[in-house]
Design a protein around this motif. Structure first.
Motif, mmCIF file in Angstrom:
data_model
loop_
_atom_site.group_PDB
_atom_site.id
_atom_site.type_symbol
_atom_site.label_atom_id
_atom_site.label_comp_id
_atom_site.label_asym_id
_atom_site.label_seq_id
_atom_site.Cartn_x
_atom_site.Cartn_y
_atom_site.Cartn_z
ATOM 1 N N LEU A 1 0.873 -1.023 -0.402
ATOM 2 C CA LEU A 1 -0.048 -0.019 -0.113
ATOM 3 C C LEU A 1 0.890 1.342 -0.274
ATOM 4 O O LEU A 1 1.609 1.289 0.742
ATOM 5 N N GLN B 1 -1.434 5.729 -2.739
ATOM 6 C CA GLN B 1 -3.066 4.812 -3.084
ATOM 7 C C GLN B 1 -3.743 4.790 -1.532
ATOM 8 O O GLN B 1 -5.275 4.776 -2.164
ATOM 9 N N HIS C 1 -4.695 -1.982 -7.659
ATOM 10 C CA HIS C 1 -4.430 -1.923 -5.830
ATOM 11 C C HIS C 1 -3.669 -3.426 -5.966
ATOM 12 O O HIS C 1 -4.076 -4.284 -6.551
ATOM 13 N N GLU D 1 -2.225 -4.363 -2.823
ATOM 14 C CA GLU D 1 -3.072 -5.124 -0.896
ATOM 15 C C GLU D 1 -3.945 -5.394 -1.567
ATOM 16 O O GLU D 1 -5.397 -6.034 -1.970
ATOM 17 N N LYS E 1 -8.143 -4.242 -2.659
ATOM 18 C CA LYS E 1 -8.739 -5.537 -3.721
ATOM 19 C C LYS E 1 -10.072 -6.025 -3.524
ATOM 20 O O LYS E 1 -10.311 -5.936 -4.186
#
Length: 287
Positions: free
Chosen positions: A31, A35, A139, A141, A145
Motif C-alpha cells: 500500500l 493509494q 491495487h 494490497e 482489492k
C-alpha cells in the motif's frame, strides 16, 4: 410494490464488515501513500449518498415504494464509505477523513425531474461498478482489492434495482419515461466525447453554489477524480466503451430495441420527442 422483494433480495447477499472482509490479510508493503490518498477520496465521495438520498426523498414524495427502497440504498452506500474509512483507521489513520471533510459534500441539490434522476443514477451505478473493478485491479494490497471488488458487486446490484423501477416507470408513464431515459442515456453513454467524468458526483446540481456545486468540487482535492481515472486506475477508452455498451444494452432490453451506438439511441430519442409533440432540441451535452 418493489421494495419488499428488493429488501429480501439485497438482504440475502449483504456482507458483514467484521466477518466478510479479510482484515488479517493486510500487507502494508503493498500500500503506497498515493493509494491511501485515493481511498480517502473515495470514502468522502461515497459519503455523498447522504445529500443524494435527501434529494431522492424530496423529489419522490409521490412514490412511497421508491422512497422506502432508499432505506436500503442509503444504508449500503454509507456502508461503502464506512468500510473504506475503517480500512484507513486500521492501517493508515493519518488518512482518515475528518468530519468536516465529510460534511463538505453534504449540500442541497436543486430539484430535478425524477425520471431523469432515476436514469442518471442507474448509469452512475454502472459506471461506478466499472471504476471499482478497475480500482481492484490497480491495487496490489489484498484487503483493499477485496473491498473494491465487494463494492463493485454492490453497485451492480443497485443498478439492477434501479432498472426494476425504470421498468415500472415505463408501465406507468410510457413514452414520457422512455424520453427521459433516452435523453439521459445519450449523455451518460457519451463519456468518451466529454472532458469530464460523467458520474452524478461530478455534475452541477445547485446553480446558487456554482461552481462549487458538484460533489467533486467540494473534495479536499477537487482534481483528484480525473487524476485517479486517467493516471492511476487507467480508466481508458476501452473501459469507457464497456460502460457505454452496458447502458445501451440495458436500454435496448428496456425499450425492446437494439442500440449499437449512441447515435442510434439519439435517433430514438428524437422519435420519442416528436411523438410526444415537443421539440427534440439539441442532443444533450456530450453527443
Amino acid at each position: 410494490m418493489l421494495y419488499p422483494d428488493l429488501f429480501k433480495q439485497l438482504e440475502s447477499v449483504r456482507w458483514d464488515m467484521a466477518t466478510d472482509i479479510p482484515w488479517q490479510d493486510f500487507d502494508g508493503a503493498r500500500l503506497s501513500d498515493e493509494q491511501a490518498q485515493t481511498i480517502k477520496m473515495n470514502a468522502i465521495t461515497e459519503w455523498a449518498a447522504l445529500p443524494a438520498t435527501e434529494m431522492f426523498l424530496r423529489d419522490n414524495r409521490h412514490d412511497s415504494d421508491f422512497s422506502a427502497f432508499m432505506s436500503i440504498w442509503f444504508f449500503e452506500e454509507q456502508k461503502h464509505s464506512l468500510v473504506l474509512m475503517e480500512y484507513l483507521r486500521r492501517f493508515r489513520p493519518d488518512c482518515v477523513p475528518s468530519e468536516e471533510e465529510l460534511h463538505q459534500v453534504r449540500f442541497d441539490f436543486d430539484p430535478a425531474p425524477p425520471l431523469e434522476t432515476l436514469m442518471l443514477h442507474f448509469c452512475g451505478e454502472i459506471r461506478l461498478n466499472h471504476w471499482y473493478r478497475r480500482a481492484a485491479e490497480w491495487h496490489s494490497e489484498p484487503v483493499i482489492k477485496h473491498i473494491y471488488t465487494t463494492l463493485s458487486q454492490d453497485e451492480a446490484r443497485h443498478g439492477g434495482a434501479y432498472l426494476r423501477y425504470m421498468r415500472r416507470a415505463l408501465e406507468k408513464c410510457g413514452d414520457e419515461a422512455r424520453a427521459a431515459f433516452a435523453k439521459v442515456g445519450v449523455l451518460m453513454a457519451s463519456a468518451r466525447r466529454t472532458a469530464q467524468a460523467l458520474h452524478p458526483t461530478n455534475l452541477h446540481v445547485n446553480k446558487a453554489l456554482f461552481p462549487r456545486d458538484t460533489v467533486q468540487s467540494r473534495m479536499p482535492d477537487p482534481d483528484w477524480l480525473e487524476h485517479w481515472l486517467d493516471q492511476q486506475i487507467r480508466f481508458d477508452a476501452v473501459w469507457e466503451g464497456k460502460v457505454g455498451e452496458r447502458i445501451l444494452h440495458n436500454l435496448g432490453l428496456l425499450f425492446n430495441r437494439s442500440f449499437k451506438t449512441v447515435q442510434d439511441l439519439n435517433r430514438y430519442r428524437k422519435e420519442l420527442t416528436s411523438r410526444l409533440g415537443s421539440p427534440a432540441g439539441p442532443a444533450p451535452q456530450g453527443t
